[in-house]
Design a protein around this motif. Sequence first.
Motif, PDB file in Angstrom:
ATOM      1  N   THR A   6     -39.096 -19.821  82.284  1.00  0.00           N
ATOM      2  CA  THR A   6     -38.841 -18.380  82.447  1.00  0.00           C
ATOM      3  C   THR A   6     -38.461 -18.055  83.884  1.00  0.00           C
ATOM      4  O   THR A   6     -39.137 -17.268  84.555  1.00  0.00           O
ATOM      5  N   THR A   7     -37.394 -18.660  84.356  1.00  0.00           N
ATOM      6  CA  THR A   7     -36.914 -18.418  85.720  1.00  0.00           C
ATOM      7  C   THR A   7     -36.181 -17.091  85.811  1.00  0.00           C
ATOM      8  O   THR A   7     -35.924 -16.425  84.804  1.00  0.00           O
ATOM      9  N   HIS A   8     -35.795 -16.714  87.017  1.00  0.00           N
ATOM     10  CA  HIS A   8     -35.114 -15.443  87.265  1.00  0.00           C
ATOM     11  C   HIS A   8     -33.609 -15.521  87.067  1.00  0.00           C
ATOM     12  O   HIS A   8     -32.918 -14.508  87.230  1.00  0.00           O
ATOM     13  N   ASP A   9     -33.068 -16.664  86.708  1.00  0.00           N
ATOM     14  CA  ASP A   9     -31.630 -16.815  86.488  1.00  0.00           C
ATOM     15  C   ASP A   9     -31.210 -16.022  85.255  1.00  0.00           C
ATOM     16  O   ASP A   9     -31.668 -16.312  84.145  1.00  0.00           O
ATOM     17  N   PRO A  10     -30.327 -14.996  85.399  1.00  0.00           N
ATOM     18  CA  PRO A  10     -29.974 -14.136  84.261  1.00  0.00           C
ATOM     19  C   PRO A  10     -28.934 -14.755  83.329  1.00  0.00           C
ATOM     20  O   PRO A  10     -28.523 -14.108  82.352  1.00  0.00           O
ATOM     21  N   HIS A  11     -28.497 -15.973  83.592  1.00  0.00           N
ATOM     22  CA  HIS A  11     -27.448 -16.587  82.774  1.00  0.00           C
ATOM     23  C   HIS A  11     -27.932 -17.805  81.995  1.00  0.00           C
ATOM     24  O   HIS A  11     -27.414 -18.093  80.918  1.00  0.00           O
ATOM     25  N   ALA A  12     -28.899 -18.536  82.526  1.00  0.00           N
ATOM     26  CA  ALA A  12     -29.329 -19.792  81.905  1.00  0.00           C
ATOM     27  C   ALA A  12     -30.536 -19.570  81.000  1.00  0.00           C
ATOM     28  O   ALA A  12     -31.534 -18.974  81.420  1.00  0.00           O
ATOM     29  N   PRO A  13     -30.484 -20.041  79.743  1.00  0.00           N
ATOM     30  CA  PRO A  13     -31.636 -19.941  78.844  1.00  0.00           C
ATOM     31  C   PRO A  13     -32.688 -20.976  79.201  1.00  0.00           C
ATOM     32  O   PRO A  13     -32.421 -21.887  80.004  1.00  0.00           O
ATOM     33  N   PRO A  14     -33.882 -20.879  78.654  1.00  0.00           N
ATOM     34  CA  PRO A  14     -34.904 -21.903  78.915  1.00  0.00           C
ATOM     35  C   PRO A  14     -34.427 -23.276  78.448  1.00  0.00           C
ATOM     36  O   PRO A  14     -33.770 -23.397  77.411  1.00  0.00           O
ATOM     37  N   ARG A  15     -34.761 -24.304  79.199  1.00  0.00           N
ATOM     38  CA  ARG A  15     -34.384 -25.655  78.794  1.00  0.00           C
ATOM     39  C   ARG A  15     -35.239 -26.112  77.623  1.00  0.00           C
ATOM     40  O   ARG A  15     -36.410 -25.774  77.520  1.00  0.00           O
ATOM     41  N   GLU A  16     -34.619 -26.903  76.763  1.00  0.00           N
ATOM     42  CA  GLU A  16     -35.295 -27.347  75.558  1.00  0.00           C
ATOM     43  C   GLU A  16     -36.552 -28.160  75.876  1.00  0.00           C
ATOM     44  O   GLU A  16     -37.579 -28.038  75.195  1.00  0.00           O
ATOM     45  N   LYS A  17     -36.501 -28.974  76.918  1.00  0.00           N
ATOM     46  CA  LYS A  17     -37.660 -29.809  77.245  1.00  0.00           C
ATOM     47  C   LYS A  17     -38.855 -28.965  77.680  1.00  0.00           C
ATOM     48  O   LYS A  17     -40.008 -29.321  77.412  1.00  0.00           O
ATOM     49  N   HIS A  18     -38.586 -27.840  78.345  1.00  0.00           N
ATOM     50  CA  HIS A  18     -39.680 -26.962  78.753  1.00  0.00           C
ATOM     51  C   HIS A  18     -40.251 -26.212  77.546  1.00  0.00           C
ATOM     52  O   HIS A  18     -41.465 -25.996  77.460  1.00  0.00           O
ATOM     53  N   LEU A  19     -39.383 -25.817  76.610  1.00  0.00           N
ATOM     54  CA  LEU A  19     -39.856 -25.156  75.401  1.00  0.00           C
ATOM     55  C   LEU A  19     -40.705 -26.099  74.554  1.00  0.00           C
ATOM     56  O   LEU A  19     -41.682 -25.684  73.927  1.00  0.00           O
ATOM     57  N   CYS A  20     -40.322 -27.367  74.533  1.00  0.00           N
ATOM     58  CA  CYS A  20     -41.084 -28.353  73.756  1.00  0.00           C
ATOM     59  C   CYS A  20     -42.493 -28.538  74.313  1.00  0.00           C
ATOM     60  O   CYS A  20     -43.454 -28.738  73.556  1.00  0.00           O
TER      61      CYS A  20
ATOM     62  N   HIS B 190     -24.874  -4.181  71.978  1.00  0.00           N
ATOM     63  CA  HIS B 190     -23.524  -4.707  72.213  1.00  0.00           C
ATOM     64  C   HIS B 190     -23.481  -5.419  73.565  1.00  0.00           C
ATOM     65  O   HIS B 190     -24.186  -5.049  74.504  1.00  0.00           O
ATOM     66  N   CYS B 191     -22.664  -6.456  73.657  1.00  0.00           N
ATOM     67  CA  CYS B 191     -22.523  -7.223  74.905  1.00  0.00           C
ATOM     68  C   CYS B 191     -21.296  -6.737  75.665  1.00  0.00           C
ATOM     69  O   CYS B 191     -20.177  -7.119  75.344  1.00  0.00           O
ATOM     70  N   LEU B 192     -21.502  -5.900  76.663  1.00  0.00           N
ATOM     71  CA  LEU B 192     -20.377  -5.422  77.467  1.00  0.00           C
ATOM     72  C   LEU B 192     -20.046  -6.392  78.592  1.00  0.00           C
ATOM     73  O   LEU B 192     -18.889  -6.679  78.869  1.00  0.00           O
ATOM     74  N   HIS B 193     -21.082  -6.893  79.263  1.00  0.00           N
ATOM     75  CA  HIS B 193     -20.885  -7.795  80.398  1.00  0.00           C
ATOM     76  C   HIS B 193     -21.494  -9.169  80.147  1.00  0.00           C
ATOM     77  O   HIS B 193     -21.627  -9.962  81.074  1.00  0.00           O
ATOM     78  N   LEU B 194     -21.875  -9.441  78.885  1.00  0.00           N
ATOM     79  CA  LEU B 194     -22.611 -10.666  78.612  1.00  0.00           C
ATOM     80  C   LEU B 194     -21.804 -11.689  77.817  1.00  0.00           C
ATOM     81  O   LEU B 194     -22.377 -12.640  77.283  1.00  0.00           O
ATOM     82  N   ASN B 195     -20.493 -11.504  77.721  1.00  0.00           N
ATOM     83  CA  ASN B 195     -19.677 -12.480  77.014  1.00  0.00           C
ATOM     84  C   ASN B 195     -19.776 -13.833  77.714  1.00  0.00           C
ATOM     85  O   ASN B 195     -19.526 -13.952  78.913  1.00  0.00           O
ATOM     86  N   GLY B 196     -20.137 -14.846  76.949  1.00  0.00           N
ATOM     87  CA  GLY B 196     -20.297 -16.174  77.531  1.00  0.00           C
ATOM     88  C   GLY B 196     -21.634 -16.386  78.200  1.00  0.00           C
ATOM     89  O   GLY B 196     -21.879 -17.463  78.747  1.00  0.00           O
ATOM     90  N   ASN B 197     -22.505 -15.385  78.165  1.00  0.00           N
ATOM     91  CA  ASN B 197     -23.834 -15.518  78.761  1.00  0.00           C
ATOM     92  C   ASN B 197     -24.689 -16.400  77.853  1.00  0.00           C
ATOM     93  O   ASN B 197     -24.965 -16.051  76.703  1.00  0.00           O
ATOM     94  N   ARG B 198     -25.145 -17.540  78.369  1.00  0.00           N
ATOM     95  CA  ARG B 198     -25.874 -18.502  77.534  1.00  0.00           C
ATOM     96  C   ARG B 198     -27.257 -18.003  77.141  1.00  0.00           C
ATOM     97  O   ARG B 198     -27.809 -18.428  76.128  1.00  0.00           O
ATOM     98  N   LEU B 199     -27.811 -17.100  77.931  1.00  0.00           N
ATOM     99  CA  LEU B 199     -29.101 -16.507  77.590  1.00  0.00           C
ATOM    100  C   LEU B 199     -28.964 -15.650  76.332  1.00  0.00           C
ATOM    101  O   LEU B 199     -29.782 -15.747  75.404  1.00  0.00           O
ATOM    102  N   ALA B 200     -27.930 -14.814  76.296  1.00  0.00           N
ATOM    103  CA  ALA B 200     -27.675 -13.997  75.102  1.00  0.00           C
ATOM    104  C   ALA B 200     -27.311 -14.868  73.910  1.00  0.00           C
ATOM    105  O   ALA B 200     -27.719 -14.592  72.773  1.00  0.00           O
TER     106      ALA B 200
END
Length: 362
Positions: free
Chosen positions: A42-56, A207-217
């Motif tokens: 749960t980092t502060h990066d608004p573009h990157a989702p949580p890594r799978e290894k951390h979720l596991c 709706h995604c106005l500025h989030l196109n391609g955002n991996r978190l979304a």
Amino acid sequence: MVSTKNLSSLIGLIKDKASQSKAALLAKPNILSFQLALLRATTHDPHAPPREKHLCVLLSLGKTSRATAAAAVEVLMDRLQTTQNSAVALKCLIAVHHIVKNGGFILQDQLSVFPFTGGRNYLKLSDFRDSSNPISWELSSWVRWYAQYIETVLSISRILGFFVGSSTSNEEKEKKTEQISGILNSDLLKETESLVGLIEETSKMPHCLHLNGNRLADKIYAFVGDDYLSAMKEISIRVTEFHQRLSCLSFGESVELVCALKRLEDCKEKQSKGISSKYEVLMDEFWGSIRETKNLIGESKENQEGGKLARTKSRMSDSGRFMERAIAGSYRDSLRFGSERFDLTCKGFPVPGTRESYFLLK
């Protein structure tokens, strides 16, 4: 000169490192691995989702004691409810959703009872706002919606007895299908209405106005899309069961079922293209089944009662609507559980929550 965006990213990175260092020093030994994995997920990066290894790693405590799992859930919820950063909040919600979908029984059980009272907005995020930059501001609307969606998922789990979208074996799925044939009409209606509620929440996705391609979304899209398909399958199973019960449905139960299916059809045009585009054939079959069931209910009641199910709309004053809301709760209970006691040739009755009345026409 450092740009505002880069400065914001740098501050977020410093906060992440500081939180991890603090946890390493102060966290309880039994949940240290969980807390560190949570902070890294749960980092502060608004573009990157949580890594799978951390979720596991978050799921690892599902195989430990109930007390340890409860402490882990408390740490997760504390981070979710105290952060003022939209990216951190969204990633915490993704972690909660990940536990719902893939967690062990003990961890899921502790999540389902936290914070014991349940109810609307118990995640305390309905007023969430992060105005630090345009991306964070838009992500804030996602936090509010996603929190409400997760609340709906947890609430439905208490009705169904399992989490929609959770990973289960084919044997368990077959067992659940067999159990459905043995439950009461009123309970089957309650389950169907709850699943329709989940579809309704899905249709409210921002709706995604500025989030196109955002991996978190995109990560949220993927999770919610899986739930959407699972809810459709669960609804289809129950609709098929109602097909077998048309002859024994009371008039009141038929009205409730028609109302639920009408609510469901209202979501058809609002459904996310990102969710439905890959499953066009399945979607067409599903909506065709819903339409067919509505028609069969009308035909069945017409044949049984010598009349047909008709709907009228009437205009009413604010005071009339107030009186309707006042009796809605008690009337719905009597309709759902004791509708067969009523004389179904009466002039008609209002359906709570709408301006519509249903009549049996001779």
